[in-house]
Motif scaffolding. Structure first.
Motif, PDB file in Angstrom:
ATOM      1  N   TYR A 192       0.823  -1.207   0.000  1.00  0.00           N
ATOM      2  CA  TYR A 192       0.000   0.000   0.000  1.00  0.00           C
ATOM      3  C   TYR A 192       0.858   1.259   0.000  1.00  0.00           C
ATOM      4  CZ  TYR A 192      -4.254  -2.663   0.601  1.00  0.00           C
ATOM      5  OH  TYR A 192      -5.289  -3.508   0.413  1.00  0.00           O
ATOM      6  N   GLY A 193       2.020   1.213   0.651  1.00  0.00           N
ATOM      7  CA  GLY A 193       2.930   2.341   0.608  1.00  0.00           C
ATOM      8  C   GLY A 193       3.431   2.615  -0.797  1.00  0.00           C
ATOM      9  N   GLY A 194       3.691   1.546  -1.532  1.00  0.00           N
ATOM     10  CA  GLY A 194       4.104   1.699  -2.935  1.00  0.00           C
ATOM     11  C   GLY A 194       3.028   2.325  -3.784  1.00  0.00           C
ATOM     12  N   TYR A 195       1.781   1.923  -3.553  1.00  0.00           N
ATOM     13  CA  TYR A 195       0.675   2.537  -4.284  1.00  0.00           C
ATOM     14  C   TYR A 195       0.567   4.022  -3.981  1.00  0.00           C
ATOM     15  CZ  TYR A 195      -1.106  -2.103  -5.520  1.00  0.00           C
ATOM     16  OH  TYR A 195      -1.257  -3.353  -6.013  1.00  0.00           O
ATOM     17  N   LEU A 196       0.738   4.392  -2.717  1.00  0.00           N
ATOM     18  CA  LEU A 196       0.655   5.802  -2.333  1.00  0.00           C
ATOM     19  C   LEU A 196       1.800   6.601  -2.951  1.00  0.00           C
ATOM     20  CD1 LEU A 196      -0.399   5.521   1.402  1.00  0.00           C
ATOM     21  CD2 LEU A 196      -1.790   6.285  -0.512  1.00  0.00           C
ATOM     22  N   LEU A 197       2.997   6.021  -2.957  1.00  0.00           N
ATOM     23  CA  LEU A 197       4.132   6.725  -3.563  1.00  0.00           C
ATOM     24  C   LEU A 197       3.935   6.879  -5.072  1.00  0.00           C
ATOM     25  CD1 LEU A 197       7.184   5.182  -1.669  1.00  0.00           C
ATOM     26  CD2 LEU A 197       6.291   7.510  -1.498  1.00  0.00           C
TER      27      LEU A 197
END
Length: 72
Positions: A63-68
């Motif tokens: 999910y952090g990758g999606y946000l970035l």
């Protein structure tokens, strides 16, 4: 090609295969899918974490990758 051929011309209103309201229904269905897909993914991921089939860290990284990706 004959003079009264309809190839290459836009369809007239009378010969259209799309009925009134059909686009509205498709739009509602697409909006419903777009609205329900993120919560469904979140719930499914939560169930997988709770069943210990995937690790918490993997979810945070994903999910952090999606946000970035959205930020950049």
């Amino acid at each position: 090609m004959t003079a009264n051929s309809t190839e290459g011309t836009a369809p007239s209103r009378d010969s259209s295969a799309i009925f009134a309201g059909q686009g509205r229904t498709a739009r509602r269905a697409a909006d419903l899918v777009a609205a329900l897909l993120p919560p469904a993914i979140l719930v499914a991921t939560g169930l997988l974490v709770r069943a210990r089939l995937i690790d918490d860290g993997f979810v945070v990284l994903t999910y952090g990758g999606y946000l970035l990706a959205e930020i950049s």
